[in-house]
Design a protein around this motif. Structure first.
Motif, PDB file in Angstrom:
ATOM      1  N   ASN A   1      -2.196  -0.753  -3.252  1.00 20.19           N
ATOM      2  CA  ASN A   1      -3.157  -0.909  -2.159  1.00 20.19           C
ATOM      3  C   ASN A   1      -2.501  -0.339  -0.906  1.00 20.19           C
ATOM      4  N   LYS A   2      -3.153  -0.424   0.231  1.00 17.66           N
ATOM      5  CA  LYS A   2      -2.602   0.242   1.414  1.00 17.66           C
ATOM      6  C   LYS A   2      -1.285  -0.358   1.897  1.00 17.66           C
ATOM      7  N   HIS A   3      -0.884  -1.501   1.364  1.00 17.47           N
ATOM      8  CA  HIS A   3       0.368  -2.135   1.775  1.00 17.47           C
ATOM      9  C   HIS A   3       1.392  -2.290   0.657  1.00 17.47           C
ATOM     10  N   THR A   4       1.077  -1.847  -0.564  1.00 18.87           N
ATOM     11  CA  THR A   4       1.960  -2.119  -1.696  1.00 18.87           C
ATOM     12  C   THR A   4       2.128  -0.881  -2.576  1.00 18.87           C
ATOM     13  N   ILE A   5       3.397  -0.556  -2.898  1.00 15.77           N
ATOM     14  CA  ILE A   5       3.711   0.595  -3.742  1.00 15.77           C
ATOM     15  C   ILE A   5       4.606   0.146  -4.898  1.00 15.77           C
ATOM     16  N   ILE A   6       4.274   0.601  -6.102  1.00 21.74           N
ATOM     17  CA  ILE A   6       5.068   0.327  -7.298  1.00 21.74           C
ATOM     18  C   ILE A   6       5.937   1.559  -7.566  1.00 21.74           C
TER      19      ILE A   6
END
Length: 94
Positions: A67-72
């Motif tokens: 999402n716009k705040h979370t990166i895997i």
């Protein structure tokens, strides 16, 4: 053929930290929605590991924007996907 996804200890800690943050600062529903979305994305990564872009800064690592705040962040081998970390960019900048 889907590859197995393995979470590093750090990634497990990241999930716990993000889940706690969402539950405490937003709602239990926000936490559950995050966990459902994460599960869905991990399944997609398992089935199509190269669908997400390669990291510009870390060789061999791919980035999935959850999402716009979370990166895997994860590398792919012939038999396994190892999730290294799940970064909450909003919390990192706070």
């Amino acid at each position: 053929m889907a590859l197995n996804v393995r979470l590093s200890d750090r990634a497990r800690g990241d999930i716990e930290e993000i889940s706690t943050y969402l539950a405490e600062n937003f709602s239990e529903k926000s936490k559950i929605d995050f966990l459902i979305r994460l599960t869905d994305q991990l399944k997609l990564i398992s089935e199509m590991p190269f669908i997400f872009r390669a990291s510009a800064t870390k060789a061999g690592v791919r980035e999935c924007v959850l999402n716009k705040h979370t990166i895997i962040y994860y590398p792919v081998t012939d038999q396994l996907i190892q999730v290294l970390t799940i970064r909450n960019t909003k919390r990192d900048n706070a």
